[in-house]
Scaffold this motif. Structure first.
Motif, PDB file in Angstrom:
ATOM      1  N   LEU B  90      -8.949  11.154   2.382  1.00  0.00           N
ATOM      2  CA  LEU B  90      -7.669  11.821   2.669  1.00  0.00           C
ATOM      3  C   LEU B  90      -6.975  11.211   3.880  1.00  0.00           C
ATOM      4  O   LEU B  90      -5.757  11.172   3.945  1.00  0.00           O
ATOM      5  N   ALA B  91      -7.766  10.713   4.835  1.00  0.00           N
ATOM      6  CA  ALA B  91      -7.151  10.095   6.017  1.00  0.00           C
ATOM      7  C   ALA B  91      -6.642   8.697   5.695  1.00  0.00           C
ATOM      8  O   ALA B  91      -5.730   8.204   6.357  1.00  0.00           O
ATOM      9  N   ASN B  92      -7.227   8.058   4.710  1.00  0.00           N
ATOM     10  CA  ASN B  92      -6.797   6.715   4.333  1.00  0.00           C
ATOM     11  C   ASN B  92      -6.796   6.595   2.807  1.00  0.00           C
ATOM     12  O   ASN B  92      -7.716   6.029   2.209  1.00  0.00           O
ATOM     13  N   PHE B 282       8.906  17.810   4.383  1.00  0.00           N
ATOM     14  CA  PHE B 282       7.529  17.325   4.240  1.00  0.00           C
ATOM     15  C   PHE B 282       7.439  15.851   4.613  1.00  0.00           C
ATOM     16  O   PHE B 282       8.234  15.030   4.150  1.00  0.00           O
ATOM     17  N   ILE B 283       6.479  15.552   5.473  1.00  0.00           N
ATOM     18  CA  ILE B 283       6.227  14.151   5.823  1.00  0.00           C
ATOM     19  C   ILE B 283       4.872  13.758   5.244  1.00  0.00           C
ATOM     20  O   ILE B 283       3.834  14.281   5.655  1.00  0.00           O
ATOM     21  N   ASP B 284       4.904  12.870   4.252  1.00  0.00           N
ATOM     22  CA  ASP B 284       3.661  12.388   3.659  1.00  0.00           C
ATOM     23  C   ASP B 284       2.904  11.600   4.733  1.00  0.00           C
ATOM     24  O   ASP B 284       3.457  10.683   5.333  1.00  0.00           O
ATOM     25  N   PRO B 285       1.642  11.972   4.994  1.00  0.00           N
ATOM     26  CA  PRO B 285       0.911  11.275   6.055  1.00  0.00           C
ATOM     27  C   PRO B 285       0.854   9.768   5.865  1.00  0.00           C
ATOM     28  O   PRO B 285       0.836   9.021   6.840  1.00  0.00           O
ATOM     29  N   ALA B 288       4.067   8.439   7.023  1.00  0.00           N
ATOM     30  CA  ALA B 288       4.135   8.538   8.483  1.00  0.00           C
ATOM     31  C   ALA B 288       3.439   7.347   9.127  1.00  0.00           C
ATOM     32  O   ALA B 288       3.906   6.793  10.113  1.00  0.00           O
ATOM     33  N   GLU B 292       4.894   3.952  11.673  1.00  0.00           N
ATOM     34  CA  GLU B 292       4.301   3.506  12.923  1.00  0.00           C
ATOM     35  C   GLU B 292       3.946   2.028  12.895  1.00  0.00           C
ATOM     36  O   GLU B 292       3.318   1.506  13.807  1.00  0.00           O
TER      37      GLU B 292
END
Lengths: 385, 304
Positions: B90-92, B282-285, B288, B292
């Motif tokens: 989920l984080a990547n 909503f900002i999709d991670p 996001a 960056e």
């Protein structure tokens, strides 16, 4: 570096400690949390689950605390800053993965909003009885960092500090709140993002060919990489060498475990935060932390009215324990008075550090509410006799 | 006199292995090495980008797989490979995440995580090496051990009911469920290659011998005898109802692809729900991350 403004709710707010803690995590750059509901901590992840979709990140409610406390570590190795939140019984279940975070040097934050125990205990009422568990709860020999806030403002501030220290030292950091601090509502000032200092991950600049995942830098802390960056690295909870490979020898064990301890213990001076008042001429010093420090404040004022020279020492960093500070004070004061919402935990460290130089008087409380100031005052009066 | 040295032909799986960690810990006749061989061949066949592949293991003999493959690899705690992998994925989301572990790890101590990850349909490729026993700790009864089997903790024979893993994970929601044995190396490689194309929670059970602690103690011969048993008693039944594929001590082993169905995975469900509730807020991670300056997932269109 400065905080990512997307996560920072700058302004003056009226928040309880749990909600302030969530804002601290967002300001610190936490973009992943996994949790399991438990009173009195749940408001932290409830707020996170509401806030994070518009900041850019993930909250997942897991099937239990075992899962929550390891899912955050998967997320960290995937590149996120991550934390989980719990209370007594859940904290017990997370012990296994506090050990894993220590051993694999996974930076992450565990927040324990303490309630009365043992077992299910007092789900809705305060205690500070997990302090030794935070220090020693997982098996094996290790050191870690634990901070204790005494107000919603500090819940915000120290959550950021907790994340920063976890990144700096690549260690799990415990934020040891309690039910009263979690649920009391006060003014909380959240600064602009460019006024908030955030510690970046210690990501290596080396190439995959040069990089050794567990080769410590001068301060004993190795650099880190994330999955998916082409390093083909290995992480294990087994005793490992600098390559990260299992190596079950007494020599590897000795080198690794001593480094894991010394990178924290050796930085005690940089990690140690405390608030001191009137120590210079004190005959008695009240040592407290968390919510108890606010009751102690009243007792100190009452004692001073009676002409007793009482000093205040509020531990903000409880672990690693400020042994040297207590040892130095012990040589010039008569006694330490130590109120805690437990039957005597951190007082043991004060006794040990003070040795024969000063008396140590415990003011125990089994939990469920806070001390009355008079209980602490009586101990101060006894100490000053 | 000149000496001609002929370099042995490189084994195609060698580049997937941490050869500096050999010899491995597995016993002669153990099936885990065979499964790793099939896994690496599947990586070749499915043309998997090894820089975006992570493997997560738990504890036990099969849990050691993560330590021997030259990939981003995590050897986690007992039973917790799946929740670790959930956080990692989920984080990547750009990573392909494989969970490679044993039956005791995944179905006993990790059983709760197994069913919940299947329920959520997290995009994980779960490879479960089922040797029907706790091998690393010396041959104790596992929740997969069939009845009438002698183990070190059931010296008079097992009597409690064992798990039928394909049935369990299908009921919990897995989108792909297959079972093969270590005799079925080609089918197994194909199955592993196939789940890399399949979003959602996939589960492959591999029946594998433990000659040291299961077969020997039950007078079932050695590794080769077990291969013969697998050859004679396995029956390929693709699409078989998983309720009918339970195992017993010396009976038929139903193998094949039992379940292959489509439903949205956890991340897709989450993104859809957030879009519906929050709209443009909503900002999709993943998006996001891109802002960056870390273009993760861009080529897969995850940011669109």
């Amino acid at each position: 570096m400065n905080a990512d403004p997307r996560g920072v709710l700058s302004g003056t707010h009226f928040l309880d400690g749990d909600h302030a803690c969530c804002e601290g995590a967002l300001a610190a750059g936490a973009r992943f949390s996994a949790g399991y509901p438990i009173t009195p901590s749940t408001e932290i992840v409830e707020r996170f689950s509401s806030r994070i979709p518009t900041v850019g990140g993930t909250f997942i409610q897991m099937e239990d605390e075992l899962a929550a406390s390891i899912a955050i570590q998967g997320a960290v190795w995937g590149g996120a800053k991550a934390f989980t939140v719990t209370s007594g019984p859940g904290f017990s279940l997370m012990m296994e993965h506090i050990g894993y975070a220590v051993m694999t040097e996974t930076p992450c934050v565990f927040i324990d909003v303490q309630r009365g125990g043992p077992s299910t205990g007092l789900p809705t009422l305060p205690a500070q009885s997990d302090m030794m568990q935070a220090r020693w709860g997982s098996h094996g020999d290790y050191s870690l960092i634990a901070l204790s806030p005494n107000s919603p403002q500090e819940c915000f501030d120290l959550t950021i500090t907790a994340f920063n220290l976890s990144e700096r030292y690549r260690t799990p950091v415990m934020l040891m709140m309690d039910e009263v601090v979690g649920h009391m509502t006060e003014k909380v000032v959240i600064p602009e993002a460019d006024k908030i200092e955030v510690e970046p991950r210690r990501h290596t600049k080396k190439s995959p060919a040069e990089f050794l995942p567990y080769e410590p830098a001068e301060d004993g802390v190795p650099e880190m990489v994330h999955a998916g960056e082409g390093f083909r690295f290995h992480v294990t909870g087994l005793t490992h060498d600098e390559r990260g490979y299992p190596s079950m020898t007494p020599q590897t064990q000795d080198k690794l475990v001593r480094r894991l301890r010394s990178k924290i213990d050796g930085a005690n001076r940089q990690i140690g935060l405390y608030e001191a008042e009137g120590l210079d001429d004190a005959e008695v010093v009240v040592v407290s932390y968390g919510i108890t420090s606010r009751v102690a404040q009243r007792a100190i004022e009452l004692a001073r009215v009676r002409g007793i020279r009482v000093g205040k020492l509020r531990l903000i960093t409880v672990w690693p324990f400020p042994e040297q500070l207590i040892r130095t004070l012990a040589k010039r004061v008569t006694a330490f008075v130590v109120p805690e919402l437990n039957l005597g935990q951190v007082v043991l460290e004060i006794e040990r550090s003070a040795g024969s130089h000063a008396h140590t008087i415990s003011v125990p409380h089994a939990g469920g509410n806070v001390h009355r100031p008079e209980q602490i005052l009586d101990a101060i009066l006894e100490a000053a006799k | 006199m000149s000496v001609t040295t002929i370099a042995p032909p490189a084994n195609p799986v060698e580049r997937f292995l941490r050869t500096d960690r050999m010899p491995h810990i597995w016993c002669p006749g153990c099936g885990i090495g065979t499964t790793v061989n099939c896994f690496t061949r599947a990586l070749i066949d499915a043309k998997i980008d090894l820089d975006h592949l992570a493997i997560v293991s738990g504890i036990g003999c099969s849990g050691r797989v993560a330590g021997y493959v030259r990939l981003d690899s995590f050897h986690t705690t007992h039973g917790r490979a799946i929740p670790f992998a959930t956080g990692l994925k989920l984080a990547n989301p750009k990573l392909q995440v494989v969970v490679y572990s044993g039956d005791g790890d995944l179905a006993a101590i990790g059983g709760n995580h197994l069913i919940h990850a299947a329920r959520r349909n997290v995009d994980l490729k779960v490879i479960c090496v089922n040797n029907l026993i706790y091998a690393m700790t010396g041959g104790q009864t596992a929740p997969t051990t069939p009845g009438q089997v002698v183990t070190s903790t059931n010296p008079y024979g097992t009597f409690d009911t064992s798990f039928n893993l394909p049935h369990l994970v299908e009921a919990a929601g897995a989108v792909y469920v297959a079972r093969w044995t270590t005799y079925h190396v080609r089918q197994l490689s194909r199955a592993i290659a196939e789940i890399f194309q399949k979003p959602g929670f996939s589960f492959i059970e591999i029946i594998s011998p433990c000659p040291t602690l299961y077969q020997r103690r039950n007078k079932m011969g050695d590794g080769l005898d077990t291969m013969k048993y697998y050859k004679e008693k396995s029956k390929v039944k693709n699409g078989a109802p998983t309720s009918e594929v339970g195992l017993d001590k010396q009976g038929e082993i139903i193998v094949g692809k039992f379940v292959d169905r489509a439903r949205p995975d956890y991340r897709e469900l989450m993104v859809n729900q957030m879009h519906e509730s929050l709209g443009s807020r909503f900002i999709d991670p993943v998006a996001a991350e891109c802002e960056e300056g870390e273009p993760q997932g861009c080529e897969e269109g995850l940011c669109s």
